[in-house]
Each structure stands twice: as C-alpha cells, then as structure tokens.
Design a protein around this motif. Structure first.
Motif, PDB file in Angstrom:
ATOM      1  N   ARG A 121       0.921  -0.787   0.002  1.00  0.00           N
ATOM      2  CA  ARG A 121       0.624   0.162   0.003  1.00  0.00           C
ATOM      3  C   ARG A 121       0.638   0.818  -0.396  1.00  0.00           C
ATOM      4  N   THR A 173       0.780   3.674  -3.324  1.00  0.00           N
ATOM      5  CA  THR A 173      -0.785   4.757  -3.355  1.00  0.00           C
ATOM      6  C   THR A 173       0.074   5.795  -2.809  1.00  0.00           C
ATOM      7  N   ASN A 174       1.455   5.741  -1.303  1.00  0.00           N
ATOM      8  CA  ASN A 174       1.961   7.265  -1.092  1.00  0.00           C
ATOM      9  C   ASN A 174       2.213   7.774  -1.528  1.00  0.00           C
ATOM     10  N   GLU A 208      -4.158  14.319  -3.417  1.00  0.00           N
ATOM     11  CA  GLU A 208      -3.712  13.260  -2.525  1.00  0.00           C
ATOM     12  C   GLU A 208      -2.838  12.702  -1.461  1.00  0.00           C
ATOM     13  N   TYR A 255      -5.280   9.783   0.095  1.00  0.00           N
ATOM     14  CA  TYR A 255      -4.110   8.631   1.229  1.00  0.00           C
ATOM     15  C   TYR A 255      -4.719   8.443   2.286  1.00  0.00           C
ATOM     16  N   HIS A 274      -8.538   6.242   3.763  1.00  0.00           N
ATOM     17  CA  HIS A 274      -9.126   5.490   3.138  1.00  0.00           C
ATOM     18  C   HIS A 274     -10.417   5.107   3.483  1.00  0.00           C
TER      19      HIS A 274
END
Length: 90
Positions: free
Chosen positions: A31, A35-36, A56, A60, A63
C-alpha cells in the motif's frame, strides 16, 4: 526426523499468528509503495522534488477502512458492554 520435532499440532496457532502478521506487514508495504504520495519509485517522479499536492495526501490518509469505522462505536462488542454497564437494561 528433526522436522517432526517442530511441526506439532500445538505449533499451528503460532504459525497462523505469525503468518497473519507477515501478511498485514506485506499489505501495508505494498500500500505504501503503490499509493503513498510521499513515495516515488520511478525516476521521473523522483526528479519532481517536493510536491504540494494536498488532495492526494488527503485521499491517502482518508482511506476506505477509516471512512467505514469513523461513525462506529469504539468498542469490540458494544451490546455486551452496554448489557454489563447500563443499569437500565438489567
């Protein structure tokens, strides 16, 4: 026969617990890498430097699981806790 010394039915819960922890760690690593917004794997994104992309970062941090548990009671078993702590239910 040295392997049969460690593979006993009493050790299975330990294997299950360690396997679950390793799975959770692997899921968190994937993850973070994928996605970070702070992690940049390819060279083009690393050249961009520090980005001020707050949307963004918000996506993150907020979630799906966090949104799911946000309005839930922070108890493991609320009905049992209320039964033993609420005097009007007895």
């Amino acid at each position: 026969m040295a392997g049969s010394r460690w593979i006993k039915p009493e050790v299975y819960p330990l294997f299950a617990a360690v396997g679950a922890v390793v799975g959770i760690c692997a899921m968190q690593l994937v993850r973070n890498i994928s996605t970070n917004p702070e992690v940049r794997v390819n060279k083009e994104n690393r050249l961009a430097g520090v980005l001020d992309n707050h949307a963004e970062g918000e996506a993150y941090a907020e979630h799906r699981f966090r949104k799911f548990v946000r309005n839930k009671p922070r108890q493991v078993m609320p009905s049992v806790n209320n039964f033993f702590s609420d005097p009007q239910l007895k």
